[in-house]
Scaffold this motif. Structure first.
Motif, PDB file in Angstrom:
ATOM      1  N   LYS A 126     -22.918  12.932 -58.356  1.00  0.00           N
ATOM      2  CA  LYS A 126     -21.594  13.569 -58.374  1.00  0.00           C
ATOM      3  C   LYS A 126     -20.942  13.517 -57.002  1.00  0.00           C
ATOM      4  CE  LYS A 126     -21.612  15.356 -62.592  1.00  0.00           C
ATOM      5  NZ  LYS A 126     -20.623  14.988 -63.597  1.00  0.00           N
ATOM      6  N   HIS A 128     -17.846  15.750 -55.024  1.00  0.00           N
ATOM      7  CA  HIS A 128     -17.072  16.991 -55.111  1.00  0.00           C
ATOM      8  C   HIS A 128     -16.027  16.975 -54.001  1.00  0.00           C
ATOM      9  CE1 HIS A 128     -16.076  21.195 -55.744  1.00  0.00           C
ATOM     10  NE2 HIS A 128     -16.217  21.396 -54.444  1.00  0.00           N
ATOM     11  N   TYR A 129     -14.779  17.273 -54.383  1.00  0.00           N
ATOM     12  CA  TYR A 129     -13.677  17.368 -53.427  1.00  0.00           C
ATOM     13  C   TYR A 129     -13.369  18.849 -53.213  1.00  0.00           C
ATOM     14  CZ  TYR A 129     -13.139  12.448 -54.610  1.00  0.00           C
ATOM     15  OH  TYR A 129     -13.359  11.102 -54.817  1.00  0.00           O
ATOM     16  N   THR A 134     -12.477  19.702 -57.478  1.00  0.00           N
ATOM     17  CA  THR A 134     -12.808  18.824 -58.601  1.00  0.00           C
ATOM     18  C   THR A 134     -14.093  18.041 -58.340  1.00  0.00           C
ATOM     19  OG1 THR A 134     -11.423  17.048 -57.720  1.00  0.00           O
ATOM     20  CG2 THR A 134     -10.393  18.571 -59.292  1.00  0.00           C
ATOM     21  N   ASP A 135     -14.724  17.650 -59.434  1.00  0.00           N
ATOM     22  CA  ASP A 135     -15.941  16.838 -59.397  1.00  0.00           C
ATOM     23  C   ASP A 135     -15.709  15.561 -60.193  1.00  0.00           C
ATOM     24  OD1 ASP A 135     -17.580  18.756 -58.052  1.00  0.00           O
ATOM     25  OD2 ASP A 135     -17.862  19.814 -59.948  1.00  0.00           O
TER      26      ASP A 135
END
Length: 180
Positions: A126, A128-129, A134-135
């Protein structure tokens, strides 16, 4: 018949008793904890690198080092625009997989894992931001090329892996570090 020990016989008797026990008290040196062959699977990525896009544009520089007795690989990225990021990479011995944890100053966090394939080091997980919360699904492939370079190819998917979009493609060329 009486048996008497001379000084020479006493010494021989002591040697016969002691020498065999010395062999049993000596142990073989223990190999370093991260010496299994899998801990070297990512060694092709070690070094100082210029990283360029497919069109030859400089994307940045990267320094990849093996530290802590070969148990950890660290990455220190400086982008051509001044961005910075760091990853730690290690072989998770209990799971039998390589792990990368990346963080950068732009608030991007990547957690991926996997291993060596015929195509290179493939890690999946994954991204992540932090700024948007968000992912997305994320995968990276590091491929050693015949000319000594390494191709790094990252993709992300925002639809559960149905489709993938290129996130980054860079070509690593070794650079010589100046000695002091």
């Amino acid at each position: 018949m009486r048996f008497t020990l001379t000084n020479q016989n006493k010494l021989l008797f002591i040697i016969i008793l002691i020498v065999p026990s010395l062999g049993h008290t000596q142990t073989q040196p223990t190999p370093p904890p991260c010496s299994d062959p899998e801990f070297s699977d990512f060694d092709f990525w070690l070094g100082a690198w210029d990283v360029r896009l497919a069109d030859g544009t400089l994307a940045g520089q990267n320094m990849i080092k093996k530290v802590h007795g070969g148990c950890l690989v660290t990455e220190s990225w400086v982008g051509a625009s001044g961005s910075q990021g760091t990853s730690i990479n290690y072989f998770d011995h209990s799971a039998g997989e390589w792990v990368q944890v990346w963080n950068d100053a732009n608030g991007t966090q990547i957690h991926i894992r996997g291993g060596l394939t015929d195509a290179g080091m493939l890690l999946v997980g994954k991204i992540h931001y932090i700024s948007s919360g968000t992912d997305a699904d994320f995968r990276g492939l590091w491929t050693p090329l015949e000319d000594g370079r390494v191709r790094q190819f990252f993709e992300q998917s925002t639809d559960g892996g149905e489709t993938w979009a290129v996130w980054f493609e860079g070509f690593y060329s070794r650079v010589e570090l100046e000695s002091d």
